[in-house]
Scaffold this active site. Structure first.
Site, short mmCIF file in Angstrom:
data_model
loop_
_atom_site.label_atom_id
_atom_site.label_comp_id
_atom_site.label_asym_id
_atom_site.label_seq_id
_atom_site.Cartn_x
_atom_site.Cartn_y
_atom_site.Cartn_z
N ASP A 65 0.86 -1.18 0.00
CA ASP A 65 0.00 0.00 0.00
C ASP A 65 0.90 1.24 0.00
O ASP A 65 1.69 1.43 0.93
CB ASP A 65 -0.90 -0.04 1.25
N THR A 99 -0.51 4.46 -4.38
CA THR A 99 0.74 4.21 -5.12
C THR A 99 0.69 4.98 -6.44
O THR A 99 1.67 5.62 -6.83
CB THR A 99 0.90 2.69 -5.40
#
Length: 533
Positions: A65, A99
């Site tokens: 994550d 991301t």
């Protein structure tokens, strides 16, 4: 005529010409921020890799994550820290795509660097980027599909796409419906927002991820106190949440009570007994039969004598309730926290059909079901199970991302195809429109459009495909009108990702592009770094 050799002067601030220093500062800032962006590029998409992070306390975290990785990275450069903040902002706004936003920012900075080398002024670049980002958001909204909140299948597909890039991807058939059901239970009356604090994720080591389940009620990880043989199951429960201690008062830290006569000792013990019995009788008088006691640091929250009296009065006791759980419990059970025995009245109690301690996968939990209080807000509890803490933490983060995706769809009820399709479509549109612009803006739009291709390129690289073949194939398909063509990792190539049910909320993409262009604007506007004394 012979030239006079000048003595070498150490460069000071004055020797920088007007143009040199700001350029150097900008270049250093762009380089630092891109280094951070490149560090997490490999963890994008369903075939993305995970990062193992060792925190300063020695704790190990395994995650892919973006927000979690950047939060724990020791980033010192102030410009690079801005990337961490952008990722956190995306986490708050959309919850997913953390991301992607960092990778996009890195790509936009690369584009800005190329434009700066052409001699274009940074303010012009920054403002054109913002206009391009605004146009990109319009294109994304045009290519989105409206979704209805009662279309459960579509919501589950969007949650599954979010889970597909996590460790728990093979459990998405269980976790995606669970996330959708959780959100639909706690959605607000206007159906335009969800407070994720109403969904409580409880981690318990033991069992496997398949044992994760949704409980329509409240779950406590604390156990029932059994020292004095009190009840462990209570029907038609009246629940009180107390913040005072059921133990005799103690003198202050630096004071002592010296007793030199056994009669006085006897008197003290009698007083203690009477004091505790009086409190316990008051509790019983208000018809309370389940007592939740907040953790205390000053003295024992409850002592053995008080437990003995409460057991005799058939009152179930659960102690060590954490301070941060109090708000959730009072909201879920409809009981108001009681700070003093004099305020202990029946109207401050919550009520439920059943409170019992059950054993599941080798550990005990207290389950409160059938909550009947009037003052409650709808809340749900999810018990997350896993073999070890690393898996548990990552499962919790994955479920949180899935919940955020559903929340995005509640906020803005539109879906778009995933797998790099929206980025290629926006890139193609901006590239086409750039030819109608004149001057500097044409260059900027073209660079912005090319930078957007970093997402499909990275997805292809991480999946082990040839990025050049894949991206050119996608451009070709989009030019022929297939606006939903994207990368399907299952098919190891390009396909219509909307039909393949690779979906994401439009809010994730629009907020990522907006936040990335704002961050680039901030970095480009810095032309000097000063240190305060």
């Amino acid at each position: 005529m012979a030239q006079v050799a000048r003595p070498a002067v150490a460069p000071s601030n004055a020797t920088f010409k007007d143009k040199e220093k700001p350029q150097e500062v900008r270049r250093a800032n762009i380089l630092a921020a891109r280094a951070v962006s490149d560090a997490i590029r490999t963890s994008l998409g369903p075939k993305g890799m995970d990062k193992m992070i060792k925190t300063k306390t020695g704790e190990i975290i395994i995650s892919n994550d973006g927000a979690t990785i950047l939060q724990h990275m020791a980033v010192l450069h102030p410009a690079a820290r801005m990337l961490v903040d952008v990722s956190r902002a995306q986490d708050v706004e959309a919850g997913d795509g953390t991301t992607s936003v960092a990778i996009l920012t890195g790509a936009f900075l690369g584009a800005a660097d190329r434009l700066l080398n052409k001699g274009i002024h940074p303010t012009l670049i920054a403002e054109s980027f913002q206009r391009a980002a605004q146009r990109a958001c319009e294109v994304l909204l045009d290519m989105s599909y409206e979704v209805k909140l009662d279309d459960r299948e579509q919501l589950i597909r969007a949650a599954s796409t979010s889970l597909s890039s996590k460790i728990v991807s093979q459990h998405s058939q269980l976790l995606a419906p669970l996330s959708v059901d959780s959100v639909s239970k706690v959605i607000n009356e206007e159906k335009n927002n969800v407070d994720l604090n109403d969904i409580r994720l409880i981690k318990k080591v033991g069992g496997t991820i398949d044992d994760t389940k949704l409980i329509n009620g409240v779950v406590l990880t604390q156990n029932v106190v059994k020292n004095a043989n009190g009840p462990i199951r209570m029907e038609k429960a009246k629940i009180a949440l107390i913040q005072f201690q059921l133990s005799p008062p103690k003198p202050d830290m630096e004071n002592n009570v010296v007793v030199n006569d056994y009669r006085q000792m006897d008197k003290i013990l009698k007083e203690e007994r009477a004091y505790l019995l009086n409190i316990c009788k008051k509790i019983k008088k208000s018809k309370c039969n389940v007592l939740l006691i907040q953790k205390s640091i000053l003295r024992d929250a409850v002592n053995d004598l008080a437990l003995h009296f409460l057991a005799k009065l058939n009152i179930m006791v659960i102690k060590d309730i954490e301070r941060d759980e109090v708000e959730f419990l009072s909201k879920a059970l409809g009981c108001k926290p009681i700070a003093d025995i004099d305020n202990f009245t029946e109207d401050r109690l919550g009520s439920a059909d059943l409170v019992e301690e059950i054993e599941s996968s080798g550990s005990k939990i207290v389950q409160i079901t059938g909550i009947t209080s009037k003052l409650t807000k709808p809340t749900v509890s999810v018990i997350v199970r896993g073999a070890n803490n690393l898996v548990l933490d990552e499962t919790e983060r994955s479920i949180h991302d899935a919940l955020c995706v559903i929340r995005c769809l509640v906020k803005q009820k539109a879906l778009i195809a995933g797998g790099g399709a929206p980025e290629i479509e926006v890139s193609r549109t901006l590239m086409r429109e750039s030819n109608k612009l004149s001057g500097v803006e044409q260059f900027v739009y073209q660079e912005f459009a090319q930078a957007l291709e970093v997402i499909p390129t990275t997805l292809a690289e991480n999946a082990g495909l040839n990025p050049i073949n894949v991206v050119t194939d996608l451009r070709n398909r989009h030019e022929n009108g297939e606006k939903d063509a994207g990368i399907s990792v299952r098919r190891s190539g390009t396909s219509n990702t909307y039909d393949e049910h690779i979906l994401q909320p439009v809010l994730v993409s629009t907020s990522a592009i907006s936040l990335a262009s704002e961050c680039v604007k901030s970095i480009l506007r810095i032309d000097d770094i000063q240190f305060s004394r």
